[in-house]
Design a protein around this motif. Structure first.
Motif, PDB file in Angstrom:
ATOM      1  N   ALA A  69       7.908  13.552 -93.498  1.00 23.41           N
ATOM      2  CA  ALA A  69       8.653  12.190 -93.822  1.00 23.41           C
ATOM      3  C   ALA A  69       7.792  10.639 -94.096  1.00 23.41           C
ATOM      4  CB  ALA A  69      10.003  11.496 -92.484  1.00 23.41           C
ATOM      5  N   VAL A  70       6.855  10.311 -93.818  1.00 22.64           N
ATOM      6  CA  VAL A  70       5.970   9.632 -93.619  1.00 22.64           C
ATOM      7  C   VAL A  70       5.551   9.866 -95.058  1.00 22.64           C
ATOM      8  CG1 VAL A  70       3.733   8.423 -93.114  1.00 22.64           C
ATOM      9  CG2 VAL A  70       5.165   9.246 -91.392  1.00 22.64           C
ATOM     10  N   GLU A  71       4.913  11.342 -95.642  1.00 28.00           N
ATOM     11  CA  GLU A  71       4.087  11.447 -96.504  1.00 28.00           C
ATOM     12  C   GLU A  71       5.325  11.378 -97.683  1.00 28.00           C
ATOM     13  OE1 GLU A  71       4.666  13.178 -93.665  1.00 28.00           O
ATOM     14  OE2 GLU A  71       2.243  13.237 -93.166  1.00 28.00           O
ATOM     15  N   MET A  72       6.753  12.149 -97.853  1.00 28.87           N
ATOM     16  CA  MET A  72       7.625  11.634 -98.633  1.00 28.87           C
ATOM     17  C   MET A  72       7.582  10.086 -99.044  1.00 28.87           C
ATOM     18  SD  MET A  72      11.239  11.177 -98.701  1.00 28.87           S
ATOM     19  CE  MET A  72      11.856  11.365 -96.857  1.00 28.87           C
ATOM     20  N   LEU A  73       7.708   9.179 -97.842  1.00 28.20           N
ATOM     21  CA  LEU A  73       8.272   7.827 -98.634  1.00 28.20           C
ATOM     22  C   LEU A  73       7.445   7.199 -98.905  1.00 28.20           C
ATOM     23  CD1 LEU A  73       9.636   7.429 -94.976  1.00 28.20           C
ATOM     24  CD2 LEU A  73      10.860   7.661 -96.851  1.00 28.20           C
ATOM     25  N   ALA A  74       5.836   7.882 -98.675  1.00 30.08           N
ATOM     26  CA  ALA A  74       4.889   6.918 -98.771  1.00 30.08           C
ATOM     27  C   ALA A  74       5.140   7.695-100.754  1.00 30.08           C
ATOM     28  CB  ALA A  74       3.160   7.054 -97.932  1.00 30.08           C
ATOM     29  N   ASN A  75       4.897   8.597-100.624  1.00 31.55           N
ATOM     30  CA  ASN A  75       4.708   9.849-101.810  1.00 31.55           C
ATOM     31  C   ASN A  75       5.564   9.204-103.263  1.00 31.55           C
ATOM     32  OD1 ASN A  75       2.034   9.869-101.477  1.00 31.55           O
ATOM     33  ND2 ASN A  75       2.964  12.277-100.721  1.00 31.55           N
ATOM     34  N   GLU A  76       7.036   8.972-103.061  1.00 31.06           N
ATOM     35  CA  GLU A  76       8.234   9.387-103.953  1.00 31.06           C
ATOM     36  C   GLU A  76       8.874   8.261-103.645  1.00 31.06           C
ATOM     37  OE1 GLU A  76      10.478  12.225-102.386  1.00 31.06           O
ATOM     38  OE2 GLU A  76       8.218  14.149-102.729  1.00 31.06           O
ATOM     39  N   PHE A  77       8.600   6.989-103.069  1.00 30.27           N
ATOM     40  CA  PHE A  77       9.718   5.728-103.389  1.00 30.27           C
ATOM     41  C   PHE A  77       8.636   4.553-102.960  1.00 30.27           C
ATOM     42  CE2 PHE A  77      11.909   8.829-101.063  1.00 30.27           C
ATOM     43  CZ  PHE A  77      13.219   8.211-101.723  1.00 30.27           C
ATOM     44  N   ASP A  78       9.252   3.219-103.572  1.00 27.87           N
ATOM     45  CA  ASP A  78       8.421   2.233-103.862  1.00 27.87           C
ATOM     46  C   ASP A  78       8.619   1.630-102.428  1.00 27.87           C
ATOM     47  OD1 ASP A  78       7.213   2.191-106.535  1.00 27.87           O
ATOM     48  OD2 ASP A  78       9.318   2.626-106.907  1.00 27.87           O
ATOM     49  N   ALA A  79       9.821   1.446-102.233  1.00 29.32           N
ATOM     50  CA  ALA A  79       9.987   0.661-100.707  1.00 29.32           C
ATOM     51  C   ALA A  79      11.111   0.875 -99.891  1.00 29.32           C
ATOM     52  CB  ALA A  79      10.320  -0.888-101.328  1.00 29.32           C
ATOM     53  N   ILE A  80      11.541   0.556 -98.918  1.00 27.58           N
ATOM     54  CA  ILE A  80      12.250   0.954 -98.035  1.00 27.58           C
ATOM     55  C   ILE A  80      12.881  -0.077 -97.199  1.00 27.58           C
ATOM     56  CG2 ILE A  80      12.640   2.366 -95.436  1.00 27.58           C
ATOM     57  CD1 ILE A  80       9.617   3.187 -95.781  1.00 27.58           C
ATOM     58  N   LEU A  81      14.500   0.054 -97.670  1.00 28.80           N
ATOM     59  CA  LEU A  81      15.755  -0.682 -96.835  1.00 28.80           C
ATOM     60  C   LEU A  81      16.176  -0.281 -95.754  1.00 28.80           C
ATOM     61  CD1 LEU A  81      17.161  -3.439 -97.767  1.00 28.80           C
ATOM     62  CD2 LEU A  81      18.979  -2.231 -98.757  1.00 28.80           C
ATOM     63  N   PHE A  82      15.729  -0.811 -94.768  1.00 31.44           N
ATOM     64  CA  PHE A  82      15.665  -0.828 -93.553  1.00 31.44           C
ATOM     65  C   PHE A  82      17.334  -1.186 -92.904  1.00 31.44           C
ATOM     66  CE2 PHE A  82      15.049  -0.498 -89.131  1.00 31.44           C
ATOM     67  CZ  PHE A  82      14.801   1.285 -88.855  1.00 31.44           C
ATOM     68  N   GLY A  83      17.993  -0.813 -92.213  1.00 36.21           N
ATOM     69  CA  GLY A  83      19.136  -1.323 -91.091  1.00 36.21           C
ATOM     70  C   GLY A  83      18.826  -2.194 -89.961  1.00 36.21           C
ATOM     71  N   ALA A  84      18.865  -1.161 -88.968  1.00 37.59           N
ATOM     72  CA  ALA A  84      18.326  -1.743 -87.268  1.00 37.59           C
ATOM     73  C   ALA A  84      18.715   0.185 -86.681  1.00 37.59           C
ATOM     74  CB  ALA A  84      19.651  -2.613 -86.951  1.00 37.59           C
ATOM     75  N   LEU A  85      18.264  -0.048 -85.572  1.00 35.33           N
ATOM     76  CA  LEU A  85      17.886   0.418 -84.816  1.00 35.33           C
ATOM     77  C   LEU A  85      18.313   0.900 -83.500  1.00 35.33           C
ATOM     78  CD1 LEU A  85      15.429   2.866 -85.817  1.00 35.33           C
ATOM     79  CD2 LEU A  85      17.632   3.711 -86.515  1.00 35.33           C
ATOM     80  N   GLY A  86      19.036   1.618 -82.862  1.00 33.59           N
ATOM     81  CA  GLY A  86      18.783   1.193 -81.330  1.00 33.59           C
ATOM     82  C   GLY A  86      20.653   1.940 -81.399  1.00 33.59           C
ATOM     83  N   ASP A  87      20.807   2.565 -79.402  1.00 28.43           N
ATOM     84  CA  ASP A  87      22.391   3.011 -79.493  1.00 28.43           C
ATOM     85  C   ASP A  87      22.793   2.693 -78.054  1.00 28.43           C
ATOM     86  OD1 ASP A  87      23.933   5.024 -79.189  1.00 28.43           O
ATOM     87  OD2 ASP A  87      24.305   4.981 -80.923  1.00 28.43           O
ATOM     88  N   PRO A  88      23.496   2.636 -76.976  1.00 28.88           N
ATOM     89  CA  PRO A  88      23.283   3.054 -76.373  1.00 28.88           C
ATOM     90  C   PRO A  88      23.481   3.902 -75.379  1.00 28.88           C
ATOM     91  CG  PRO A  88      24.884   1.334 -76.952  1.00 28.88           C
ATOM     92  CD  PRO A  88      24.692   1.558 -78.149  1.00 28.88           C
ATOM     93  N   ARG A  89      23.965   4.709 -76.114  1.00 24.81           N
ATOM     94  CA  ARG A  89      23.261   6.550 -76.211  1.00 24.81           C
ATOM     95  C   ARG A  89      21.942   7.429 -76.148  1.00 24.81           C
ATOM     96  NH1 ARG A  89      27.146   8.807 -80.492  1.00 24.81           N
ATOM     97  NH2 ARG A  89      25.239   7.288 -81.554  1.00 24.81           N
ATOM     98  N   VAL A  90      21.165   5.835 -76.487  1.00 23.70           N
ATOM     99  CA  VAL A  90      19.251   6.635 -76.255  1.00 23.70           C
ATOM    100  C   VAL A  90      19.084   4.989 -75.426  1.00 23.70           C
ATOM    101  CG1 VAL A  90      18.047   7.355 -77.571  1.00 23.70           C
ATOM    102  CG2 VAL A  90      20.208   7.317 -78.442  1.00 23.70           C
ATOM    103  N   PRO A  91      18.820   4.642 -73.935  1.00 24.46           N
ATOM    104  CA  PRO A  91      18.111   3.889 -73.512  1.00 24.46           C
ATOM    105  C   PRO A  91      17.027   4.159 -73.797  1.00 24.46           C
ATOM    106  CG  PRO A  91      19.839   5.880 -72.238  1.00 24.46           C
ATOM    107  CD  PRO A  91      19.980   6.624 -73.173  1.00 24.46           C
ATOM    108  N   SER A  92      16.421   5.084 -73.847  1.00 24.15           N
ATOM    109  CA  SER A  92      14.732   5.383 -73.698  1.00 24.15           C
ATOM    110  C   SER A  92      14.732   4.263 -75.238  1.00 24.15           C
ATOM    111  CB  SER A  92      14.120   6.333 -73.296  1.00 24.15           C
ATOM    112  OG  SER A  92      14.362   7.022 -75.208  1.00 24.15           O
TER     113      SER A  92
END
Ligand code: NAD
Ligand code: IPM
Ligand code: MN
Length: 362
Positions: A69-92
């Motif tokens: 994923a990292v290489e793909m984003l770095a090579n094929e995209f100018d920018a990333i529009l990101f929302g948010a991450l975090g879910d009570p089902r993944v307490p860690s």
């Protein structure tokens, strides 16, 4: 606050969209809608590609940040529009650490730019402060510090347990974020840079910040350089925010001071940010998280994400389109066409539609 383009992407841009979890999935489509509406000129083209990375995928497939994923984003995209991450089902919070911190570290997005700007006087909880009093940029170091995940447990789950979390600071890492803060001040004719640390207690890591700061500031004699301990800074930005143009600090303190700053200017629902490596694929996200307490209710404020998109357009060199988004947000606030966190009664999509229409009619 004006930002010089950090990546000249010409007439066409490719944007990866990672909406993520919770309200990330609600506000990000509103941002995409606003951007599409802003890109009216035939001179510009924008392509969005969506990625479903987040808690659902992690729980379903055990995949957080997919291989390659990292290489793909770095090579094929100018920018990333990101929302948010975090879910009570993944307490860690494992998937969020893998994806968000993973992208910050692996794309080497060492600048976390978090502007604090009061768009309308009524939005600040501070008495007798107006829009001109609250306008500063927080530069948070974004690839080091207490976030690197170096540490471990000893005698875990016993009464004698020990947990160690290392604070990693490299001279190169400290120098590049401090230099970025000074360069930003110089480019934007801002007079004051304040470095904040806790060198009175953190006598190794922040001694390095002190020494590097004193060395770099000498190259910027026209800029008033100042140091405040982080506890004092937290107090001073509340007591008199007019003192600050540019603040530069470490990863953890930047996280905290940017939420404090967000509240001075109307709250997390309005606060934008950019995770930037000048000239490279960079990631733009609102300062807020996935807000499980309001997720799914259709009331999340999309304006923080829309202002974030404004920062992304500036980064791409599309300043007038970025201005169009900021002006539309300003109008929505003036007309009180806002979600409940700002005292309004509108929904996420209603506000998003209003912004897109306003941007499109300029
Ligand atoms: P949060 O930012 O999600 O929410 C804090 C408070 O602000 C909540 O009351 C929420 O309802 C409110 N809020 C936030 N954004 C809003 C918006 N756009 N409109 C209206 N109200 C809004 O912080 P939290 O509750 O501490 O964290 C929730 C989850 O999000 C956690 O899993 C956390 O780790 C994660 N998180 C992710 C990011 C990110 O992805 N960049 C940032 C912060 C927190
Ligand atoms: C932020 C968030 C993240 C951080 C969390 C989710 C790891 O709070 O972007 O401000 O601390 O950087
Ligand atoms: Mn945070």
């Amino acid at each position: 606050m004006s930002v010089k383009p950090l990546r000249e992407c010409g007439p066409a841009a490719r944007i990866a969209v990672i909406a993520g979890d919770g309200i990330g999935k609600e506000v990000t489509p509103e941002s995409v809608k606003a951007i599409r509406s802003a890109i009216t000129s035939a001179r510009r083209q924008i392509e969005f590609v969506e990625f479903d990375w987040g808690a659902d995928k992690f729980l379903r497939e055990g995949v957080s940040l997919p291989a390659g994923a990292v290489e793909m984003l770095a090579n094929e995209f100018d920018a990333i529009l990101f929302g948010a991450l975090g879910d009570p089902r993944v307490p860690s919070n494992q998937h969020a650490a893998d994806i968000l911190l993973g992208l910050r570290f692996k794309l080497d997005l060492f600048v976390n730019a978090r502007p604090v700007e009061l768009f309308h006087d009524r939005l600040t909880p501070l008495r007798d402060r107006s829009a001109n009093d609250i306008r500063f940029m927080v530069f948070r170091e974004n690839t080091e510090g207490l976030y690197v995940g170096v540490g471990g447990f000893f005698k875990k789950d016993t009464p004698d347990e020990i947990a160690v979390q290392e604070d990693v600071n490299s001279r190169k890492g400290v120098e590049r974020i401090i230099r970025h803060a000074f360069d930003y001040a110089r480019r934007n004719q801002l007079k004051r840079v304040c470095m904040s640390d806790k060198s009175n207690a953190m006598n190794f890591a922040h001694d390095l910040w002190q020494r590097v700061f004193k060395q770099v500031l000498q190259e910027y004699p026209e800029i008033e350089s100042r140091h405040l301990y982080i506890d004092t800074l937290a107090m001073e930005v509340v007591r008199d925010p007019r003192q600050f143009d540019v603040i530069v600090t470490c990863n953890l303190f930047g996280d905290i001071i940017s939420d404090l700053g967000a509240q001075l200017a109307g709250g997390l629902g309005l606060a934008p940010s950019g995770n930037i490596h000048p000239g490279r694929t960079s990631l733009f996200e609102p300062v807020h998280g996935s807000a499980p307490n309001i997720a799914g209710k259709g009331i999340a404020n999309p304006l923080g994400s829309i202002l974030t998109s404004g920062m992304m357009l500036d980064f791409l060199g599309w300043k007038s389109e970025g201005d169009a988004l900021r002006n539309a947000v300003r109008s929505a606030l003036q007309e009180n066409f806002v979600t409940p966190d700002l005292g309004g009664d509108k929904g996420t999509v209603e506000v998003g539609d209003w912004i897109a229409a306003r941007v499109g009619s300029r």
